[in-house]
Write a protein that holds these residues in place. Structure first.
Motif, mmCIF file in Angstrom:
data_model
loop_
_atom_site.group_PDB
_atom_site.id
_atom_site.type_symbol
_atom_site.label_atom_id
_atom_site.label_comp_id
_atom_site.label_asym_id
_atom_site.label_seq_id
_atom_site.Cartn_x
_atom_site.Cartn_y
_atom_site.Cartn_z
ATOM 1 N N ARG A 32 46.264 37.514 37.135
ATOM 2 C CA ARG A 32 44.959 38.165 36.939
ATOM 3 C C ARG A 32 45.129 39.621 36.524
ATOM 4 N NH1 ARG A 32 42.641 36.958 42.759
ATOM 5 N NH2 ARG A 32 44.812 37.504 43.152
ATOM 6 N N ALA A 42 39.452 41.343 35.614
ATOM 7 C CA ALA A 42 38.158 41.807 36.130
ATOM 8 C C ALA A 42 37.762 43.138 35.487
ATOM 9 C CB ALA A 42 38.218 41.944 37.647
ATOM 10 N N THR A 60 39.733 45.276 42.619
ATOM 11 C CA THR A 60 38.840 44.622 43.581
ATOM 12 C C THR A 60 37.397 45.090 43.379
ATOM 13 O OG1 THR A 60 40.665 44.472 45.133
ATOM 14 C CG2 THR A 60 38.456 44.188 46.042
ATOM 15 N N GLU A 83 36.063 43.210 40.574
ATOM 16 C CA GLU A 83 35.787 41.822 40.965
ATOM 17 C C GLU A 83 34.476 41.732 41.745
ATOM 18 O OE1 GLU A 83 40.189 39.763 41.353
ATOM 19 O OE2 GLU A 83 39.278 40.597 43.146
ATOM 20 N N THR A 97 32.495 34.813 41.263
ATOM 21 C CA THR A 97 33.609 35.405 41.992
ATOM 22 C C THR A 97 34.879 34.879 41.375
ATOM 23 O OG1 THR A 97 33.509 33.637 43.586
ATOM 24 C CG2 THR A 97 32.431 35.685 44.185
ATOM 25 N N THR A 98 35.856 35.716 41.347
ATOM 26 C CA THR A 98 37.144 35.300 40.817
ATOM 27 C C THR A 98 38.102 35.192 41.977
ATOM 28 O OG1 THR A 98 36.631 36.454 38.812
ATOM 29 C CG2 THR A 98 38.919 35.895 39.142
#
Ligand code: ZN
Length: 695
Positions: free
Chosen positions: A41, A144, A221, A224, A233-234
Motif C-alpha cells: 500500500r 491512500a 493513516t 486512509e 476503508t482500505t
C-alpha cells in the motif's frame, strides 16, 4: 495503517549489519526502508526512495558528511546497505545554487560524488534528499495519499487532512527542478514533518529512522481515515466497500462471460506485432481478477476514470499512460468479442502513435517512438491483464494495474480521480532517466515466447526447460510428478503444471491454466514417454496398448490442445516431438516402444501438413542412448555386457565416438524452435548412427 517498527527487529538488524562493517545510521536506514517496502500500500516494484545523512571515512581517513540514498535498481522490500550508495554532501549541496541542471549532468554530478565509484546510480530524487536538512527522509507513493492528491482540488483536501503539518508541492517532474522547488517550499515552512507532492506521493522527515518511518505511517493513516469517511476503508490492501461510488454502478453484462483461458490467447494474438512473414514480437500476459477489480472494470464510467492516466508518474514507464479497454467477453459470441477487441486494439495503437507525434513535436531533441502495445488490458465482466516482454514484466504491469484500481477506487469515493496531464506523462515516459530503469541489452531469441514441456520434471524434459529458459522463453514445466515439475520450474523461474498426458481432461486443464497464467502457448515440446519392451510375436497386447497410450496418443492429445490455443492467437506456433531412434531404426525386442514412436513421427508430419497454413510448424528429434529414466544405469550395464563391452564404450558407440547428453537433445529442440522456415523435419542427435540417419 499500523507501524511495523519493532525494537527487537531493529536491534537484530543493527547487529547483523554492524558485523558487515555498516554504521548504526545506515543499519537503521536499511531496516525502516525494508519496513516501508514490505507494504504494497506504500510502494511496489522499485517505487519510492529513502535516505540518511551520516558521516563516513574516506580511504585516507578523512571523515566526510554523506547522504546514503536508495540506488537505482534496488527494491525497498529487499534492500541491503549497499543498495543505499553514499554520496558526498559537500559536492551536492552547492548544486542548489544553480538555476537549471540537465538530467545527464545531474546524473554525472551524482555519480561524481559517490564514495564508491562502483556503486549503483543514486536515485533520480537524490538532490531532493540532499537539499533538505533532515537526517532521515522517507518517500513513498502511498495509495491512500495518492487518492487525495489525484483530485482537482487536491491542495484543499490535503490542507483539510494535514493542516500545516505537511508542506504541499505542486506537480513538478522528478529531477533537479523538483528538488529545487521542494527546497523552496520547505524554506517557507521549515517546521513541517514532511511534504505531499501533488499527483506523485509523500515525503516524511525525522531526526531518527523511527521518527521518519512512523510519521509516514501516521500521515498515510490520516489519508486512509479521510477515505473511510467518504465511504471506503482500505484494510490489508483490499478496499472494503461500505458505499459504492456512483461511477462504479455496474453496466449490463452478457449472461455468460468467457473464462480468462479463452480470452487471453485472443488478446495475446492481437497484441503480437508482426516483424516479418511468420515472425512476431510476442507478449506474455498476467491475469488478475477479484471483487474489487470486477467492480472497477464493470463500472458504468470506466472509460472516464480509467482513461485519466496513472496514479503516480512512476508507473507510466511500465504500464503506459492508459490501459486498453475491450468489450465484455460474451462466451456465446466470441467472434463478436474478437472483432470488438481487435478494433479496440487498433484504435489504441493509432491513439498511441498520435500521442507520440503530438508530444514529440515540442521536444528540442526528438525522441524515438516506443512500441504502441498496451501494458494493461481491462475486460469488463472478467478482470484485467498485465502485458510484458516476459512473465515477470507482465506480473509487474498487473500489480501496478491493481494498485491503480485501488487508488482510483478510493479517489472516486473522495471526489474525482485526476492524473497528471498527457504532456506531463509523455515527459516521464520518454525521460532518459526513466528509460534507463528499463532492461538494457538485446532481447534473447525466444523472449516473449511461452513454451510447454511435457515430461519436463526430469531427463531430457528438464534439460529442455533449462535450454529454453536460457534462450529467453517463459517455461511451463508439465509433469505427472507434481514435485518434479515444481523443482524444475523453481530452477528455471517457470510455471509448474501437474499433467497426466494420457488423460484428456488433465491436458485440457493444464493448457487452460497456462493460458490463464501466461496468456497462451507458442512452443510445445511433447516429450513425455516411457520405454516398454517385449518380443513382438509374444508380447502381451496390454503392454503394446499401454505404450501406444503414452508414446503415441498422448502426443496427439497434447498437440491438439496446443493447436486449439494457437488457433486463438493466430500467430502460428511450433510443435516439437521427442521421437526415438527406434522410430527409424528399430531395435530387437523394442517393438512396444518403437512402434508408437514411429506413429508419432508420422503424426508430426501430419501436423506439419495440415497446419502449415496456420503458421504452425512441426518437427521431431530422434535421439539415441541418452542417460535418463528411459535408459538407466542397469539397462546400460546389461546392454554393454551383452555386447562384451564397457558401459562407457556402449554409450559412445557411434560414428563420432562421443556420448550424447540430454543437453545435446535440448539444444536440438531449441534449434528447431528457432528455425522459422523449417517444418516436417526430423533432427538426429545420436553421435552418428547410419541405420537411424534420415538422409
Ligand atoms: Zn516518487
Amino acid at each position: 495503517m499500523d507501524s511495523r517498527w519493532s525494537d527487537a527487529d531493529a536491534e537484530r538488524a543493527v547487529e547483523r549489519y554492524t558485523k558487515q562493517g555498516v554504521g548504526l545510521d545506515l543499519a537503521l536506514r536499511t531496516y525502516t526502508t525494508r519496513l516501508l517496502g514490505a507494504d504494497p500500500r506504500l510502494v511496489i516494484h522499485g517505487g519510492g526512495n529513502t535516505s540518511v545523512k551520516t558521516v563516513m571515512p574516506t580511504l585516507t581517513g578523512e571523515r566526510v558528511e554523506v547522504l546514503c540514498v536508495k540506488g537505482s535498481g534496488w527494491d525497498m522490500a529487499s534492500i541491503e546497505p549497499q543498495g543505499l550508495p553514499a554520496v558526498r554532501l559537500d559536492a551536492l549541496r552547492p548544486l542548489a545554487e544553480l538555476d537549471a541542471l540537465g538530467d545527464e549532468e545531474m546524473v554525472s554530478a551524482q555519480r561524481g560524488a559517490l564514495i564508491d565509484a562502483n556503486a549503483p546510480n543514486p536515485s533520480v530524487e537524490t538532490l531532493l534528499h540532499a537539499f533538505l536538512p533532515h537526517k532521515y527522509i522517507d518517500h513513498t507513493h502511498a495509495n491512500a495519499v495518492l487518492a487525495l492528491t489525484d483530485q482537482p482540488d487536491a491542495a484543499a483536501l490535503c490542507r483539510e487532512v494535514y493542516g500545516e503539518t505537511m508542506a504541499l508541492v505542486p506537480y513538478v517532474m522528478p529531477g533537479f527542478a523538483l528538488a529545487k522547488r521542494a527546497m523552496e517550499v520547505f524554506r517557507e515552512q521549515p517546521g513541517v514533518e514532511g511534504m505531499v507532492l501533488l499527483r506523485h506521493g509523500i515525503f516524511s522527515f525525522g531526526e531518527s529512522a523511527r521518527e521518519a518511518y512512523e510519521r509516514m505511517i501516521d500521515k498515510v493513516t490520516l489519508a486512509e481515515q479521510r477515505i473511510a469517511r467518504a465511504g471506503r476503508t482500505t484494510l490489508a490492501g483490499v478496499a472494503m466497500h461500505r458505499k459504492r461510488p456512483k461511477a462504479f454502478a455496474p453496466i449490463r453484462l452478457p449472461q455468460r462471460i468467457a473464462p480468462a483461458a479463452d480470452v487471453a490467447p485472443i488478446l495475446r494474438g492481437l497484441a503480437a506485432q508482426p516483424l516479418g512473414p511468420g515472425r512476431y514480437r510476442r507478449w506474455v500476459l498476467a491475469f488478475r481478477s477479484s471483487p474489487q477489480i470486477l467492480e472497477f472494470v464493470n463500472g458504468s464510467e470506466l472509460t472516464r476514470y480509467a482513461q485519466q492516466g496513472t496514479a503516480t508518474p512512476d508507473h507510466v514507464i511500465r504500464t503506459k499512460r492508459l490501459p486498453l479497454i475491450t468489450p465484455p467477453a460474451d462466451a456465446d459470441e466470441m467472434a463478436g468479442f474478437e472483432a470488438g477487441a481487435r478494433a479496440a486494439m487498433e484504435a489504441y495503437q493509432a491513439a498511441y502513435h498520435a500521442y507520440f507525434t503530438a508530444n514529440n513535436a515540442r521536444q528540442a531533441v526528438p525522441k524515438t517512438e516506443l512500441d504502441p502495445v498496451p501494458r494493461v488490458i481491462l475486460v469488463p465482466g472478467l478482470g484485467l491483464f498485465g502485458l510484458g516482454a516476459t512473465a515477470a514484466e507482465a506480473a509487474v504491469a498487473a500489480d501496478l494495474a491493481e494498485t491503480n484500481v485501488e487508488v482510483i477506487g478510493a479517489a472516486e469515493a473522495v471526489g474525482t480521480f485526476t492524473a497528471i496531464s498527457e504532456a506531463e506523462a509523455f515527459d516521464i515516459e520518454y525521460w532518459s532517466l526513466e528509460q534507463a530503469k528499463l532492461g538494457k541489452g538485446a532481447a534473447k531469441a525466444l523472449a516473449g515466447h511461452i513454451v510447454v514441456i511435457t515430461g519436463g520434471g526430469s531427463g531430457i524434459g528438464a534439460a529442455c526447460a533449462r535450454a529454453f529458459r536460457a534462450a529467453g522463453a517463459d517455461v511451463c514445466v508439465a509433469d505427472v510428478d507434481e514435485r518434479a515439475a515444481e523443482a524444475v520450474a523453481a530452477e528455471v523461474g517457470g510455471l509448474a503444471v501437474t499433467c497426466d498426458v494420457t488423460r484428456h481432461d488433465s491436458v485440457e486443464a493444464a493448457f487452460a491454466k497456462i493460458a490463464e497464467r501466461h496468456g497462451g502457448i507458442d512452443i510445445v515440446v511433447s516429450n513425455a514417454g516411457r520405454a516398454w519392451q517385449g518380443r513382438i510375436g509374444e508380447v502381451d497386447e496390454r503392454v503394446l496398448r499401454d505404450s501406444f497410450e503414452l508414446n503415441f496418443w498422448a502426443h496427439q492429445t497434447v498437440a491438439q490442445a496446443a493447436v486449439g490455443v494457437m488457433s486463438r492467437q493466430r500467430t502460428g506456433g511450433c510443435l516439437l516431438f521427442n521421437v526415438s531412434k527406434q522410430a527409424i531404426d528399430p531395435g530387437p525386442n523394442f517393438g512396444p516402444y518403437g512402434l508408437p514412436k514411429a506413429a508419432t513421427l508420422a503424426l508430426m508430419r501430419q501436423y506439419a501438413l495440415d497446419h502449415g497454413r496456420d503458421g504452425i510448424r512441426a518437427a521431431a528429434v530422434n535421439a539415441d542412448r541418452i542417460r535418463t529414466g528411459l535408459l538407466d544405469e542397469a539397462m546400460i550395464t546389461t546392454r554393454a555386457r551383452a555386447r562384451g563391452i564397457s558401459p562407457e564404450t556402449y554409450m559412445s558407440g557411434n560414428l563420432l565416438g562421443l556420448e550424447v547428453s540430454a543437453e545435446d537433445v535440448a539444444a536440438a529442440f531449441v534449434h528447431l524452435a528457432l528455425s522459422e522456415k523449417t517444418t516436417a523435419a526430423t533432427l538426429t542427435v545420436d553421435g552418428g548412427n547410419i541405420a537411424a540417419s534420415l538422409r
